[in-house]
Design a protein around this motif. Structure first.
Motif, PDB file in Angstrom:
ATOM      1  N   ILE A   7       0.837  -1.196   0.000  1.00 51.44           N
ATOM      2  CA  ILE A   7       0.000   0.000   0.000  1.00 51.44           C
ATOM      3  C   ILE A   7       0.878   1.255   0.000  1.00 51.44           C
ATOM      4  N   LYS A   8       1.913   1.276   0.818  1.00 43.77           N
ATOM      5  CA  LYS A   8       2.807   2.441   0.856  1.00 43.77           C
ATOM      6  C   LYS A   8       3.510   2.627  -0.482  1.00 43.77           C
ATOM      7  N   PHE A   9       3.934   1.537  -1.084  1.00 44.84           N
ATOM      8  CA  PHE A   9       4.616   1.620  -2.372  1.00 44.84           C
ATOM      9  C   PHE A   9       3.684   2.192  -3.446  1.00 44.84           C
ATOM     10  N   GLN A  10       2.432   1.742  -3.449  1.00 47.53           N
ATOM     11  CA  GLN A  10       1.463   2.253  -4.428  1.00 47.53           C
ATOM     12  C   GLN A  10       1.199   3.736  -4.204  1.00 47.53           C
ATOM     13  N   ALA A  11       1.132   4.153  -2.948  1.00 46.20           N
ATOM     14  CA  ALA A  11       0.907   5.570  -2.653  1.00 46.20           C
ATOM     15  C   ALA A  11       2.089   6.410  -3.141  1.00 46.20           C
ATOM     16  N   LEU A  12       3.303   5.926  -2.935  1.00 48.59           N
ATOM     17  CA  LEU A  12       4.480   6.652  -3.408  1.00 48.59           C
ATOM     18  C   LEU A  12       4.531   6.691  -4.936  1.00 48.59           C
ATOM     19  N   THR A  13       4.130   5.615  -5.562  1.00 51.56           N
ATOM     20  CA  THR A  13       4.124   5.567  -7.016  1.00 51.56           C
ATOM     21  C   THR A  13       3.139   6.588  -7.574  1.00 51.56           C
ATOM     22  N   MET A  14       1.970   6.702  -6.988  1.00 49.06           N
ATOM     23  CA  MET A  14       0.969   7.650  -7.459  1.00 49.06           C
ATOM     24  C   MET A  14       1.431   9.096  -7.266  1.00 49.06           C
ATOM     25  N   LEU A  15       2.218   9.347  -6.238  1.00 47.28           N
ATOM     26  CA  LEU A  15       2.719  10.694  -6.031  1.00 47.28           C
ATOM     27  C   LEU A  15       3.629  11.128  -7.179  1.00 47.28           C
ATOM     28  N   SER A  16       4.393  10.223  -7.716  1.00 47.34           N
ATOM     29  CA  SER A  16       5.311  10.582  -8.794  1.00 47.34           C
ATOM     30  C   SER A  16       4.607  10.618 -10.149  1.00 47.34           C
ATOM     31  N   VAL A  17       3.528   9.886 -10.310  1.00 52.84           N
ATOM     32  CA  VAL A  17       2.816   9.822 -11.581  1.00 52.84           C
ATOM     33  C   VAL A  17       1.838  10.993 -11.726  1.00 52.84           C
ATOM     34  N   LYS A  18       1.270  11.440 -10.635  1.00 55.76           N
ATOM     35  CA  LYS A  18       0.239  12.473 -10.689  1.00 55.76           C
ATOM     36  C   LYS A  18       0.730  13.771 -11.344  1.00 55.76           C
ATOM     37  N   PRO A  19       1.908  14.301 -11.001  1.00 52.37           N
ATOM     38  CA  PRO A  19       2.366  15.516 -11.697  1.00 52.37           C
ATOM     39  C   PRO A  19       2.569  15.303 -13.191  1.00 52.37           C
ATOM     40  N   MET A  20       3.029  14.116 -13.568  1.00 55.73           N
ATOM     41  CA  MET A  20       3.196  13.828 -14.992  1.00 55.73           C
ATOM     42  C   MET A  20       1.845  13.814 -15.700  1.00 55.73           C
ATOM     43  N   LEU A  21       0.848  13.238 -15.061  1.00 54.74           N
ATOM     44  CA  LEU A  21      -0.485  13.224 -15.650  1.00 54.74           C
ATOM     45  C   LEU A  21      -1.060  14.631 -15.749  1.00 54.74           C
ATOM     46  N   GLN A  22      -0.799  15.466 -14.765  1.00 54.04           N
ATOM     47  CA  GLN A  22      -1.272  16.845 -14.821  1.00 54.04           C
ATOM     48  C   GLN A  22      -0.605  17.604 -15.964  1.00 54.04           C
ATOM     49  N   LYS A  23       0.700  17.408 -16.132  1.00 54.60           N
ATOM     50  CA  LYS A  23       1.413  18.073 -17.239  1.00 54.60           C
ATOM     51  C   LYS A  23       0.896  17.582 -18.591  1.00 54.60           C
ATOM     52  N   LEU A  24       0.645  16.285 -18.683  1.00 56.64           N
ATOM     53  CA  LEU A  24       0.093  15.720 -19.909  1.00 56.64           C
ATOM     54  C   LEU A  24      -1.283  16.314 -20.199  1.00 56.64           C
ATOM     55  N   ARG A  25      -2.096  16.430 -19.175  1.00 55.53           N
ATOM     56  CA  ARG A  25      -3.433  17.014 -19.338  1.00 55.53           C
ATOM     57  C   ARG A  25      -3.328  18.478 -19.740  1.00 55.53           C
ATOM     58  N   GLN A  26      -2.444  19.251 -19.134  1.00 58.08           N
ATOM     59  CA  GLN A  26      -2.257  20.654 -19.501  1.00 58.08           C
ATOM     60  C   GLN A  26      -1.784  20.780 -20.948  1.00 58.08           C
ATOM     61  N   TRP A  27      -0.842  19.923 -21.338  1.00 50.84           N
ATOM     62  CA  TRP A  27      -0.352  19.935 -22.709  1.00 50.84           C
ATOM     63  C   TRP A  27      -1.489  19.640 -23.680  1.00 50.84           C
ATOM     64  N   TRP A  28      -2.300  18.636 -23.354  1.00 49.55           N
ATOM     65  CA  TRP A  28      -3.424  18.256 -24.221  1.00 49.55           C
ATOM     66  C   TRP A  28      -4.428  19.398 -24.347  1.00 49.55           C
ATOM     67  N   LEU A  29      -4.758  20.049 -23.229  1.00 48.27           N
ATOM     68  CA  LEU A  29      -5.712  21.157 -23.260  1.00 48.27           C
ATOM     69  C   LEU A  29      -5.152  22.343 -24.045  1.00 48.27           C
ATOM     70  N   ARG A  30      -3.867  22.649 -23.867  1.00 46.23           N
ATOM     71  CA  ARG A  30      -3.233  23.742 -24.605  1.00 46.23           C
ATOM     72  C   ARG A  30      -3.251  23.449 -26.102  1.00 46.23           C
ATOM     73  N   ARG A  31      -2.930  22.224 -26.461  1.00 47.98           N
ATOM     74  CA  ARG A  31      -2.929  21.804 -27.864  1.00 47.98           C
ATOM     75  C   ARG A  31      -4.332  21.892 -28.455  1.00 47.98           C
ATOM     76  N   THR A  32      -5.318  21.463 -27.698  1.00 51.48           N
ATOM     77  CA  THR A  32      -6.699  21.532 -28.154  1.00 51.48           C
ATOM     78  C   THR A  32      -7.141  22.976 -28.345  1.00 51.48           C
ATOM     79  N   GLU A  33      -6.765  23.835 -27.404  1.00 54.31           N
ATOM     80  CA  GLU A  33      -7.124  25.254 -27.515  1.00 54.31           C
ATOM     81  C   GLU A  33      -6.469  25.891 -28.740  1.00 54.31           C
TER      82      GLU A  33
END
Length: 71
Positions: A7-33
């Motif tokens: 459980i701790k390992f999964q929580a740590l993994t999600m912490l590192s993936v979440k900023p990447m997903l946010q950047k990907l989402r921002q990039w996608w929205l900027r590209r769409t705009e």
């Protein structure tokens, strides 16, 4: 005990993936705009050109009618 570590390992993994997903989402929205703005500009240019063409042909038709009236 192994379950707690998993459980701790999964929580740590999600912490590192979440900023990447946010950047990907921002990039996608900027590209769409950007794509939307380009399409809107092209559509606006086409509308302006169509209005100019319509005015040109209306002017030519009016001149032709005027010539017919005077002949």
């Amino acid at each position: 005990m192994a379950e707690i570590t998993d459980i701790k390992f999964q929580a740590l993994t999600m912490l590192s993936v979440k900023p990447m997903l946010q950047k990907l989402r921002q990039w996608w929205l900027r590209r769409t705009e950007e794509h939307f703005l380009i399409c809107a500009a092209v559509e606006h240019e086409r509308a302006c050109e169509a209005e100019e063409n319509e005015a040109y042909y209306q002017k030519r038709a009016a001149m032709a009618r005027s010539l017919q009236y005077w002949n």
